[in-house]
Every structure is written in C-alpha cells, then in structure tokens.
Design an enzyme around this catalytic site. Structure first.
Site, short mmCIF file in Angstrom:
data_model
loop_
_atom_site.label_atom_id
_atom_site.label_comp_id
_atom_site.label_asym_id
_atom_site.label_seq_id
_atom_site.Cartn_x
_atom_site.Cartn_y
_atom_site.Cartn_z
N CYS A 232 24.06 -27.32 -35.07
CA CYS A 232 22.73 -27.57 -34.49
C CYS A 232 22.28 -29.01 -34.74
O CYS A 232 21.54 -29.58 -33.94
CB CYS A 232 21.72 -26.58 -35.04
SG CYS A 232 21.68 -26.48 -36.83
N GLU B 26 14.67 -21.50 -35.54
CA GLU B 26 15.50 -22.70 -35.62
C GLU B 26 16.36 -22.69 -34.37
O GLU B 26 17.23 -21.84 -34.23
CB GLU B 26 16.34 -22.70 -36.90
CG GLU B 26 16.73 -24.10 -37.35
CD GLU B 26 18.03 -24.57 -36.75
OE1 GLU B 26 18.08 -24.77 -35.51
OE2 GLU B 26 18.98 -24.76 -37.52
N GLU C 203 21.29 -29.35 -24.80
CA GLU C 203 22.23 -29.09 -25.89
C GLU C 203 23.51 -28.48 -25.32
O GLU C 203 23.49 -27.40 -24.74
CB GLU C 203 21.60 -28.09 -26.88
CG GLU C 203 22.43 -27.87 -28.12
CD GLU C 203 21.79 -26.89 -29.09
OE1 GLU C 203 21.35 -25.81 -28.66
OE2 GLU C 203 21.74 -27.21 -30.29
N LYS D 113 20.83 -9.11 -38.78
CA LYS D 113 21.62 -8.97 -37.55
C LYS D 113 22.42 -10.25 -37.33
O LYS D 113 21.90 -11.25 -36.85
CB LYS D 113 20.76 -8.68 -36.33
CG LYS D 113 21.64 -8.02 -35.25
CD LYS D 113 21.23 -8.27 -33.83
CE LYS D 113 21.62 -9.56 -33.22
NZ LYS D 113 23.05 -9.82 -33.05
O1 TXE Z 1 22.68 -17.80 -28.77
P1 TXE Z 1 21.59 -16.67 -28.87
P2 TXE Z 1 24.03 -17.86 -27.93
C1 TXE Z 1 22.42 -22.64 -28.95
C2 TXE Z 1 23.61 -23.34 -28.33
C3 TXE Z 1 24.29 -22.24 -27.61
C4 TXE Z 1 23.10 -21.45 -27.10
C5 TXE Z 1 23.38 -20.03 -26.74
O2 TXE Z 1 23.17 -24.31 -27.42
O3 TXE Z 1 25.11 -22.69 -26.57
O4 TXE Z 1 22.20 -21.49 -28.18
O5 TXE Z 1 24.13 -19.41 -27.76
C6 TXE Z 1 20.71 -12.73 -31.02
N1 TXE Z 1 16.50 -10.31 -29.42
N2 TXE Z 1 22.68 -22.25 -30.32
O6 TXE Z 1 23.87 -17.22 -26.60
O7 TXE Z 1 21.69 -15.70 -27.75
C7 TXE Z 1 22.20 -12.86 -30.84
O8 TXE Z 1 22.79 -11.57 -30.82
C8 TXE Z 1 16.96 -10.49 -30.67
C9 TXE Z 1 22.00 -23.03 -31.31
O9 TXE Z 1 25.11 -17.34 -28.78
O10 TXE Z 1 20.32 -17.34 -29.13
C10 TXE Z 1 22.56 -13.72 -32.03
O11 TXE Z 1 22.59 -12.92 -33.20
N3 TXE Z 1 18.10 -11.17 -30.94
C11 TXE Z 1 22.05 -22.36 -32.62
C12 TXE Z 1 21.39 -14.69 -32.10
O12 TXE Z 1 20.33 -14.06 -31.39
C13 TXE Z 1 18.79 -11.65 -29.90
C14 TXE Z 1 23.32 -21.71 -33.01
C15 TXE Z 1 21.65 -16.06 -31.47
O13 TXE Z 1 22.10 -15.87 -30.16
C16 TXE Z 1 18.35 -11.49 -28.57
C17 TXE Z 1 23.87 -20.95 -31.92
C18 TXE Z 1 17.14 -10.77 -28.36
N4 TXE Z 1 16.64 -10.58 -27.14
C19 TXE Z 1 23.56 -21.27 -30.62
N5 TXE Z 1 19.24 -12.09 -27.76
C20 TXE Z 1 21.43 -23.15 -33.74
N6 TXE Z 1 20.10 -23.26 -33.73
O14 TXE Z 1 22.09 -23.61 -34.63
C21 TXE Z 1 20.22 -12.61 -28.54
N7 TXE Z 1 19.95 -12.34 -29.84
#
Ligand code: TXE
Length: 496
Positions: free
Chosen positions: A289, A251, A390, A176
């Site tokens: 990240c 992560e 972050e 996904k």
């Molecule tokens: O991330 P989400 P978002 C951090 C960064 C950013 C914040 C939010 O600070 O501003 O996270 O970003 C899926 N069950 N990082 O909102 O929601 C979603 O569809 C299953 C750090 O975009 O965590 C996507 O595929 N899956 C990071 C994935 O989770 C779910 C890189 C990440 O989205 C879900 C990006 C659920 N309930 C953002 N809800 C890094 N570690 O590098 C969402 N998703």
C-alpha cells in the site's frame, strides 16, 4: 487447511455450515496450495454472536491489564517458535519471497510485544475540577466487538495490527482474512488458542467479502470495524456501518510519491536514491500500500536517473518465493495480474513512454505462475490514469519538476495520502518538504520503514483512523469520564 476444520467460532473449530470449501492457489505455479472451509453468512453471524456474548458476559473485557499483557507476550513467544512454519505458509499463499515472509512474522511478533508493553503502562488521567470533594478521572475501556477485515498482500501482518491492540484493549473480535490468502491466519488462530485466548474472544471466518460482508458489517452487534483493502470496498463498508452508527477505521492504500532533488549529487547519495526508489516500488512486486509508485524527479537529472533505474530494474530476478535466487515473487493471482496488465496497456495508450518491463517474464520455468516484470513509464503527467490510480503492481511512473514548489504540488496532487519519500542533501529543504506533504508517513532520505511504536494511516482517500502506536490502541477503546462526588450536596438549582 490440511483437513480442517478451519472456522473458529466460540472457542471451537468448525466446518462451514453449508459445507462450502475454497481452493487456495499458490501464485508461484498455479497449483492448489490448500483447500479450506469457506464460511457461509450464517457462520459469520454465529461468529459475531460468539464475540458479542464473550464481550457482554465473558471475563475478558475486565481481565486485569497484567494478565492481558502476559497473554500478548505468550502469543509473541509462540510466534517466535512457529516463525518458519508461518513464513512458509505466507510465501505459499502470497508468492512473496521467503526472506520477506520471515521479516513479516518478525514484525507480527514486534506488534504483540509492543502492545503488551503499552497496555501495561497506560494510565487513567486525573482531572482537577477545582472542587476537593470531587474525584474526576478519565479511564479507557474496550470498545466492544470488533470486526477485523484484512487484505492479501500482508495477510498476517495486517491482521496483527488489528488483533494485538484489540486484545490489549480487552475487546472481542471476528477476524476475516482475505479469501485469497487465509492460510497464515488459520495457523495463527491455532496459536492464539494454544496461548490461552478465552473462548469467543477471537473468532475466525474466511470467505468472500461479497458473501460475508453484510453479516459482518450490517449489524448492531458490532461496535468497531477495522478494514484494510481497496477504496471502493472501504466506502461500501463505511456506508453500511453508518446505518448502525458503527465506528469504522479504513486503510485504503495509496499512490505514493517519491521526490528526488538534483542536489543528491552523483556519489553515494545518488546510488542510495536509485536503490531506494527501486526497492520502494518493486519490493513484493509493487503489492504494497505504501509502494513508491510515482517517481517525481528534478528535470536536470531525470534522464540519467531513469536510465540508472531502468538498468537496475531489468536485473531484478523475478522468481518463485521459495527459490533463494528469486528477489521478488509473482503477483497474488491471475486476476490481479490481468488488472496490472490492463494498466500497462492503458499507460501505453495514454502516451507514457515504456522504458523497461511491460510484459510477463519469458523464462519458461515461470510460465505457470502469475509473474510480471518490473515496469517503468517515463514522461508521465497528471492527466494519465496510470499516474493517479493505484495499480498495485510493479509499475513505476516518472514525472519531472523544475523547482521545490512544483515538487510539493505534484506530491500532494493525489486523492490518496498514505506515504511519501523525499531525497535531498539539503537538510532545511528536506524539513520544509516533509512538512508540506499531506501524507500519513513521510520518509526523508529513506523509504519503506516503519515501527510498531509509530502511527500508520492515511490522509485523503487513503482512509481514516490510525494503526500502530498509541493511536492504534485508542481505536479499540472508549474513553469514559468518571465524576465522583465524595461528599454529596444538594444541587440547589430549583428552590421549590
Ligand atoms: O480488495 P478488497 P481486493 C487495493 C489494491 C487492489 C484493490 C482491490 O489496489 O488492487 O484494493 O483488491 C474483504 N464487506 N488494495 O479486491 O476487495 C475481502 O474479502 C466486507 C489495497 O482484493 O478491498 C478482503 O478480506 N469485507 C490494500 C478485504 O475486504 C469485504 C491491500 C480486502 O479486499 C467486502 C489490498 C464487503 N462488502 C488491496 N468486500 C491496502 N490498503 O494495503 C470485500 N471484502
């Protein structure tokens, strides 16, 4: 994408069961880059069921290692062939510059090559139990059905860190990608099909995490969830997975310190430190990240160091990722830029001193994209949320220290622990500090580099588990001890 269908379930391409679609926006200019099929929860359940069936009844988990390795190599060959197309999709989707996207696709290829080699040499362990009639050995087996959830900042790269070891181990999976950036993963799935991945082994659904999350994670049919994204989402997934005692690897990003000692001197050491601090935080507009977002610099050089940094930050050419003149692209979306802007406003209200940036670029050519200028805040401290949270944007905060122990204390004073950098010309000090820092990757006199052969992951709220390296393969394997008595005797415990 390009007419679809875009969901790949059980070896066939499908439209969404409920006809759902989503427009994918190019953040460089706000235009619609593509319209893709958006999975429904039923589609996600069908994908999990297909992966379950391919694992329980299919040949892939028991496919000889040499064949699995050969498949990974074929995938790598196709990635080389399709590098430019994939890189263009990645730039269109994320906004990152085309040279960055090309590097990403090269790195994706390296991950497949690495796990093709690693799985080919992984051996069972023979254990001497002190009885010549017993053959005891420890073997590795695929963990089962994996759900692989990736974010939007390195869409295909993050997915490859999961898919390559999962395939090498003999697992089946549902991918996904982020709903914001699915394009490269859709194209990659077509490439997997061409390479000969058996039906049901790799499945693809894209759509919002909120809609699909429960179907993908709240189920006993999944054995392992590998997630990269934000902390709150990771925590929610872990809570749901716990109901089924499903293994989870997370992560979750970082708030990474970059510590600079005054002993770097004023010559090449200085220039290199300024350059790496700049690149470490502003590459990909800070949407990394492991970005070095916290500069922790020795007080005696802080004013000069920040002045040099600000002068260079002001010269960074923010622009369309397709424009060869652009050095860093837009933020991934309008919503994300709004989040970054709210952090800048917060930093000002918290009393940090804005040194440069702090606004959108004034160039009218960039008005339609979600661009933001490289921003530096000086005179920051640990009471400020701009320092502890972050922001995931082009924001550098500056803290100052006066001795080594204070530098270490500040570097470790974070809820995260993904990555850190240290700059010093004193080798012994460098070794002391890197050992004292509680972060998953620490760069000494360098910043940002990684290799498929070395583990990646975080301490603290940066998550748990590791990707890449041998540990990144172990995540996708169960370990079984086989005790084989070749000359069975009575146990002889009970006498009756
Ligand atoms: O991330 P989400 P978002 C951090 C960064 C950013 C914040 C939010 O600070 O501003 O996270 O970003 C899926 N069950 N990082 O909102 O929601 C979603 O569809 C299953 C750090 O975009 O965590 C996507 O595929 N899956 C990071 C994935 O989770 C779910 C890189 C990440 O989205 C879900 C990006 C659920 N309930 C953002 N809800 C890094 N570690 O590098 C969402 N998703």
């Amino acid at each position: 994408m390009d007419g679809g269908p875009d969901l790949y379930i059980g070896g066939s391409w499908r439209r969404a069961g409920d006809g759902g679609t989503r427009e994918i926006v190019n953040p460089a200019d706000g235009s619609v880059a593509a319209t893709v099929d958006e999975a429904s929860p039923d589609d996600a359940r069908a994908a999990v069921a297909a992966a379950r069936q391919a694992f329980d009844d299919g040949a892939w988990p028991a496919t000889p290692v040499a064949e699995r390795a050969a498949l990974l190599d074929r995938i790598a060959d196709l990635l080389v062939r399709d590098k430019e197309d994939l890189a263009l999709l990645e730039t269109r989707d994320t906004g990152k510059t085309l040279p960055e996207s090309r590097i990403d696709i090269d790195d994706v290829t390296s991950v497949f090559r690495y796990y093709a080699r690693l799985i080919a040499v992984q051996s069972d362990r023979v254990v001497d139990v002190g009885d010549p009639t017993v053959v005891s050995r420890v073997v590795h087996e695929p963990i089962g059905v994996c759900v692989l959830i990736a974010p939007w900042n390195y869409p295909l790269l993050q997915m490859s860190w999961k898919v390559a070891p999962a395939l090498a181990a003999g697992c089946t999976m549902v991918m996904k990608p982020s709903e914001v950036t699915p394009l490269s993963t859709i194209a990659f799935t077509r490439l997997l099909e061409e390479a000969g991945v058996p039906a049901g082994v790799v499945n693809l659904v894209q759509g919002s995490g909120a809609t699909l999350g429960s179907a993908l994670t709240d189920t006993p049919d999944v054995d392992f969830i590998s997630f990269t994204g934000g902390v709150s989402t990771g925590r929610a997934i872990a809570e749901v997975a716990a109901r089924h005692v499903t293994k989870v690897a997370l992560e979750l990003g970082g708030k990474n310190p970059h510590i600079v000692f005054a002993d770097i001197g004023t010559g090449d050491g200085w220039d290199s430190a300024v350059d790496h601090v700049l690149t470490g935080v502003f590459l990909h507009s800070g949407q990394v990240c492991s970005a070095g977002t916290r500069l922790i610099v020795e007080e005696s050089i802080a004013d000069d160091f920040v002045a040099d940094l600000a002068a260079r930050a002001a010269k960074i050419r923010v622009g369309d990722g397709m424009d060869p003149a652009g050095e860093t692209g837009p933020l991934v979306s309008e919503q994300h830029r709004a989040k970054v802007e709210s952090y800048v406003a917060l930093g000002i209200s918290e009393g940090a001193r804005l040194v440069c940036g702090g606004s959108r670029p004034s160039d009218p050519a960039l008005a339609k994209g979600s661009y933001y200028l490289p921003t530096i805040f000086d005179r920051c401290d640990r009471s400020m949320r701009i320092v502890t949270e972050e922001t995931f944007g082009p924001i550098l905060t500056v803290e100052r220290f006066t001795d080594e122990s204070e530098a270490i204390r500040l570097g470790n004073d974070t809820q995260y622990g993904l990555a850190a950098g240290v700059r010093t010309s004193d080798t012994a000090r460098g070794e002391r500090v890197v050992r004292a820092l509680r972060h998953g990757t620490v760069w000494l006199n360098d910043f940002g580099y990684y290799t498929a052969a070395a583990e990646w992951g975080g301490y603290g709220k940066s998550g748990n588990g590791r990707e890449l390296g041998p540990a990144g393969l172990a995540e996708y394997q169960e370990t079984k001890h086989i005790w084989h008595n070749v000359a069975p005797q009575k146990a002889g415990w009970f006498k009756g």
